[in-house]
Structure formats: C-alpha cells, structure tokens
Write a protein that holds these residues in place. Sequence first.
Motif, PDB file in Angstrom:
ATOM      1  N   GLU A 110      23.848 -10.967 -21.274  1.00  0.00           N
ATOM      2  CA  GLU A 110      25.277 -11.201 -21.294  1.00  0.00           C
ATOM      3  C   GLU A 110      25.755 -11.838 -22.378  1.00  0.00           C
ATOM      4  O   GLU A 110      25.186 -12.984 -22.231  1.00  0.00           O
ATOM      5  CB  GLU A 110      26.047 -11.237 -19.910  1.00  0.00           C
ATOM      6  CG  GLU A 110      25.248 -10.363 -18.730  1.00  0.00           C
ATOM      7  CD  GLU A 110      25.798 -10.886 -17.221  1.00  0.00           C
ATOM      8  OE1 GLU A 110      26.663 -11.866 -17.329  1.00  0.00           O
ATOM      9  OE2 GLU A 110      25.500 -10.223 -16.287  1.00  0.00           O
ATOM     10  N   GLN A 111      26.850 -11.530 -22.866  1.00  0.00           N
ATOM     11  CA  GLN A 111      27.324 -12.728 -24.241  1.00  0.00           C
ATOM     12  C   GLN A 111      28.770 -12.419 -24.313  1.00  0.00           C
ATOM     13  O   GLN A 111      29.431 -11.376 -24.090  1.00  0.00           O
ATOM     14  CB  GLN A 111      26.543 -12.394 -25.365  1.00  0.00           C
ATOM     15  CG  GLN A 111      26.549 -10.813 -25.886  1.00  0.00           C
ATOM     16  CD  GLN A 111      27.873 -10.544 -26.842  1.00  0.00           C
ATOM     17  OE1 GLN A 111      28.569 -11.500 -27.119  1.00  0.00           O
ATOM     18  NE2 GLN A 111      27.957  -9.428 -27.043  1.00  0.00           N
ATOM     19  N   GLN A 112      29.428 -13.614 -24.412  1.00  0.00           N
ATOM     20  CA  GLN A 112      30.873 -13.703 -24.876  1.00  0.00           C
ATOM     21  C   GLN A 112      30.894 -14.491 -26.355  1.00  0.00           C
ATOM     22  O   GLN A 112      31.992 -15.007 -26.516  1.00  0.00           O
ATOM     23  CB  GLN A 112      31.782 -14.550 -23.740  1.00  0.00           C
ATOM     24  CG  GLN A 112      31.642 -13.759 -22.509  1.00  0.00           C
ATOM     25  CD  GLN A 112      30.396 -14.020 -21.574  1.00  0.00           C
ATOM     26  OE1 GLN A 112      29.942 -15.168 -21.317  1.00  0.00           O
ATOM     27  NE2 GLN A 112      29.893 -13.290 -20.888  1.00  0.00           N
ATOM     28  N   TRP A 113      30.062 -14.392 -27.282  1.00  0.00           N
ATOM     29  CA  TRP A 113      30.062 -15.171 -28.141  1.00  0.00           C
ATOM     30  C   TRP A 113      30.619 -14.285 -29.534  1.00  0.00           C
ATOM     31  O   TRP A 113      30.831 -13.090 -29.199  1.00  0.00           O
ATOM     32  CB  TRP A 113      28.766 -15.903 -28.744  1.00  0.00           C
ATOM     33  CG  TRP A 113      27.554 -14.678 -28.820  1.00  0.00           C
ATOM     34  CD1 TRP A 113      26.761 -14.957 -27.725  1.00  0.00           C
ATOM     35  CD2 TRP A 113      27.312 -13.688 -29.538  1.00  0.00           C
ATOM     36  NE1 TRP A 113      25.808 -13.913 -27.869  1.00  0.00           N
ATOM     37  CE2 TRP A 113      26.166 -12.990 -29.236  1.00  0.00           C
ATOM     38  CE3 TRP A 113      27.764 -13.107 -30.688  1.00  0.00           C
ATOM     39  CZ2 TRP A 113      25.299 -12.193 -29.630  1.00  0.00           C
ATOM     40  CZ3 TRP A 113      27.263 -12.233 -31.265  1.00  0.00           C
ATOM     41  CH2 TRP A 113      26.016 -11.621 -31.036  1.00  0.00           C
ATOM     42  N   ILE A 114      31.219 -14.724 -30.600  1.00  0.00           N
ATOM     43  CA  ILE A 114      31.976 -14.124 -31.545  1.00  0.00           C
ATOM     44  C   ILE A 114      31.110 -13.741 -32.760  1.00  0.00           C
ATOM     45  O   ILE A 114      31.040 -12.623 -33.325  1.00  0.00           O
ATOM     46  CB  ILE A 114      33.087 -15.036 -31.935  1.00  0.00           C
ATOM     47  CG1 ILE A 114      34.298 -15.041 -30.896  1.00  0.00           C
ATOM     48  CG2 ILE A 114      33.849 -14.116 -33.275  1.00  0.00           C
ATOM     49  CD1 ILE A 114      35.363 -15.682 -31.124  1.00  0.00           C
ATOM     50  N   THR A 115      30.107 -14.713 -33.024  1.00  0.00           N
ATOM     51  CA  THR A 115      29.273 -14.749 -34.243  1.00  0.00           C
ATOM     52  C   THR A 115      28.041 -15.547 -33.965  1.00  0.00           C
ATOM     53  O   THR A 115      28.010 -16.503 -33.207  1.00  0.00           O
ATOM     54  CB  THR A 115      30.025 -15.253 -35.496  1.00  0.00           C
ATOM     55  OG1 THR A 115      29.177 -14.996 -36.594  1.00  0.00           O
ATOM     56  CG2 THR A 115      30.421 -16.775 -35.471  1.00  0.00           C
ATOM     57  N   GLY A 116      26.947 -15.361 -34.737  1.00  0.00           N
ATOM     58  CA  GLY A 116      25.753 -15.834 -34.561  1.00  0.00           C
ATOM     59  C   GLY A 116      24.767 -15.416 -35.616  1.00  0.00           C
ATOM     60  O   GLY A 116      24.975 -14.566 -36.031  1.00  0.00           O
ATOM     61  N   GLY A 117      23.760 -16.476 -35.866  1.00  0.00           N
ATOM     62  CA  GLY A 117      22.706 -16.055 -36.634  1.00  0.00           C
ATOM     63  C   GLY A 117      21.718 -17.051 -37.098  1.00  0.00           C
ATOM     64  O   GLY A 117      21.749 -18.169 -36.206  1.00  0.00           O
ATOM     65  N   SER A 118      20.637 -17.033 -37.749  1.00  0.00           N
ATOM     66  CA  SER A 118      19.472 -17.773 -38.062  1.00  0.00           C
ATOM     67  C   SER A 118      19.931 -19.361 -38.290  1.00  0.00           C
ATOM     68  O   SER A 118      20.875 -19.199 -39.295  1.00  0.00           O
ATOM     69  CB  SER A 118      18.440 -17.020 -38.930  1.00  0.00           C
ATOM     70  OG  SER A 118      17.535 -18.070 -38.951  1.00  0.00           O
ATOM     71  N   SER A 119      19.317 -20.174 -37.869  1.00  0.00           N
ATOM     72  CA  SER A 119      19.607 -21.520 -38.515  1.00  0.00           C
ATOM     73  C   SER A 119      18.293 -22.342 -38.254  1.00  0.00           C
ATOM     74  O   SER A 119      18.201 -23.484 -37.676  1.00  0.00           O
ATOM     75  CB  SER A 119      20.702 -22.254 -37.388  1.00  0.00           C
ATOM     76  OG  SER A 119      20.358 -22.330 -36.100  1.00  0.00           O
ATOM     77  N   THR A 120      17.532 -21.807 -39.001  1.00  0.00           N
ATOM     78  CA  THR A 120      15.824 -22.274 -38.881  1.00  0.00           C
ATOM     79  C   THR A 120      15.767 -23.661 -39.563  1.00  0.00           C
ATOM     80  O   THR A 120      16.737 -23.921 -40.383  1.00  0.00           O
ATOM     81  CB  THR A 120      15.026 -21.356 -39.684  1.00  0.00           C
ATOM     82  OG1 THR A 120      15.242 -21.076 -40.856  1.00  0.00           O
ATOM     83  CG2 THR A 120      14.734 -20.001 -38.629  1.00  0.00           C
ATOM     84  N   GLY A 121      14.816 -24.390 -39.384  1.00  0.00           N
ATOM     85  CA  GLY A 121      14.406 -25.658 -40.220  1.00  0.00           C
ATOM     86  C   GLY A 121      12.993 -25.779 -40.225  1.00  0.00           C
ATOM     87  O   GLY A 121      12.133 -24.819 -39.726  1.00  0.00           O
ATOM     88  N   GLN A 122      12.610 -26.838 -40.640  1.00  0.00           N
ATOM     89  CA  GLN A 122      11.020 -27.110 -40.823  1.00  0.00           C
ATOM     90  C   GLN A 122      10.401 -27.152 -39.355  1.00  0.00           C
ATOM     91  O   GLN A 122      10.702 -28.015 -38.639  1.00  0.00           O
ATOM     92  CB  GLN A 122      10.707 -28.274 -41.772  1.00  0.00           C
ATOM     93  CG  GLN A 122       9.187 -28.482 -41.854  1.00  0.00           C
ATOM     94  CD  GLN A 122       8.988 -29.828 -42.895  1.00  0.00           C
ATOM     95  OE1 GLN A 122       9.604 -30.515 -42.698  1.00  0.00           O
ATOM     96  NE2 GLN A 122       7.721 -29.820 -43.458  1.00  0.00           N
ATOM     97  N   TYR A 123       9.356 -26.293 -39.211  1.00  0.00           N
ATOM     98  CA  TYR A 123       8.671 -26.096 -38.037  1.00  0.00           C
ATOM     99  C   TYR A 123       9.559 -25.708 -36.690  1.00  0.00           C
ATOM    100  O   TYR A 123       9.249 -25.771 -35.423  1.00  0.00           O
ATOM    101  CB  TYR A 123       8.026 -27.387 -37.694  1.00  0.00           C
ATOM    102  CG  TYR A 123       7.058 -27.897 -38.599  1.00  0.00           C
ATOM    103  CD1 TYR A 123       5.972 -27.177 -38.813  1.00  0.00           C
ATOM    104  CD2 TYR A 123       7.160 -29.321 -39.062  1.00  0.00           C
ATOM    105  CE1 TYR A 123       4.959 -27.677 -39.687  1.00  0.00           C
ATOM    106  CE2 TYR A 123       6.256 -29.640 -39.986  1.00  0.00           C
ATOM    107  CZ  TYR A 123       5.193 -29.133 -40.391  1.00  0.00           C
ATOM    108  OH  TYR A 123       4.279 -29.126 -41.099  1.00  0.00           O
ATOM    109  N   LEU A 124      10.883 -25.031 -37.167  1.00  0.00           N
ATOM    110  CA  LEU A 124      11.616 -24.871 -36.301  1.00  0.00           C
ATOM    111  C   LEU A 124      12.382 -23.474 -36.483  1.00  0.00           C
ATOM    112  O   LEU A 124      12.856 -23.220 -37.477  1.00  0.00           O
ATOM    113  CB  LEU A 124      12.688 -25.631 -36.058  1.00  0.00           C
ATOM    114  CG  LEU A 124      14.116 -25.257 -35.161  1.00  0.00           C
ATOM    115  CD1 LEU A 124      13.491 -25.321 -33.754  1.00  0.00           C
ATOM    116  CD2 LEU A 124      15.254 -26.290 -35.413  1.00  0.00           C
TER     117      LEU A 124
END
Length: 224
Positions: A110-124
């Motif tokens: 279930e979700q109520q967010w507006i926007t989102g996406g990848s935010s990767t980093g080193q080893y993450l």
Amino acid sequence: MELFQSKKNDELEMIHQPLEVVTPLGLIRLALDIGAGNLLDTSYICQQLQQGSYMYTWKSEQLVIEIMMAHPIIPLPLHMRVDGSCGLLIRVMNVSNDDVSLKCTAYWAEQQWITGGSSTGQYLEASTWESDTHYVSIGTEDAEALQDRSGTHNLMPIQIKDQNELTFSDINTIGMYLPSIASYKLCQFHFYIAWKKYTDDEDVDTWYTVDQQAQLILEHEECY
C-alpha cells in the motif's frame, strides 16, 4: 530458531504478527520466489525475541527460511536523525539436493507517496520515496557487495554469471536475484527501511540510515 542461534532466545512462545513494515507512506512487505509464487504467503510461525524483535520461520521441501524483523539503534552523525527505522535480516537454507535460485523483493503493498526512485551508492542498492510530508528509504547490499561476499564464502553461496543482474529496483520495488544457491548451504541477505518527516530536497538522512550491515541486527538480539 534453526538458522539463527542465540542462548537468550530458547523456548520462545509463538505469537501472531504479520511480516510487514508500517511507514508514514504506506505498507512494505517482502516476497521470496523460487519459481512457484511467493513462499512468504504460505503458513509460518512467529516468535518474539528477548529484545522485542520478531522471528518468522517457513519450511518447505526445498528451503528453510528465517526472517528477523528488528529495530536496532542505528549510528548516525550528530546532525542526522530519522523518525523510525527497521531491519529485516533473511537467512535461507537450501535443504534440497539441487541448486536453488531465488528472487527476494521488498515492495509497496500500500502506498501514499508521490514520487520515488533509485538512490544507490557504493555497496548500497537503495531507493527513496517522498510525499509532501515524509521520506521513506529502503536499502540493501548492491551487486558488488553480494559478489564480494560470494568470493569470500561469507553466507552467499551463489554462482555468479553476471554481476549486473544480482540486484534491481523500480518505482515500487527493490530486491535481488540470487542464482544457484548450493545444496545444503546457508545464504544471508537483508533490507533496512527508514522514514522521516519531509524537510527539503537535500535531506539524505533516511538514505544514510539504510546503508547498514547485517551485523547490527545480529548484535541487537545477541544472535549469530
């Protein structure tokens, strides 16, 4: 407990607690699939550990699955804070005579967010979602980290053909493919989830919070 070990958590009573994380932007659940649907939708047992964490157990002809859902104290720089966080530590034992490949996904039920996406980093491998009121981030190890653990025999007994195919994320999910888990071998992986009230576009506190290792969860419940 069978895959996790702890002298402080023997002979625990079974309780009813769904495997889900409630955040200000909706409900996050896990799915684990070896080709026949979500194994986590089948019957399981749940026990509450001494420090308040929950231990979930599934058993099938191919796998034993244990998932620890915990709320360890996460070390952050003094200028950072979050309103809540959760760690999900998954262990899978292949109890069949053949290699098993699986896909594990953390997804928005279930979700109520507006926007989102990848935010990767080193080893993450991470993704962050936001609304007018809150941020939520989910993080796990990226493909390089999984490959490193496989190469050092650190609870990642998989056969890697293409590192780039190990982890994935899209608008609703984040997860990993673990190919060819060897017979009678133990595999471990995790997710961290964190949330915070919205402040500005440069806020990265939840992102830093989900960049954690599995050991933090094990230490919280004195397990190994």
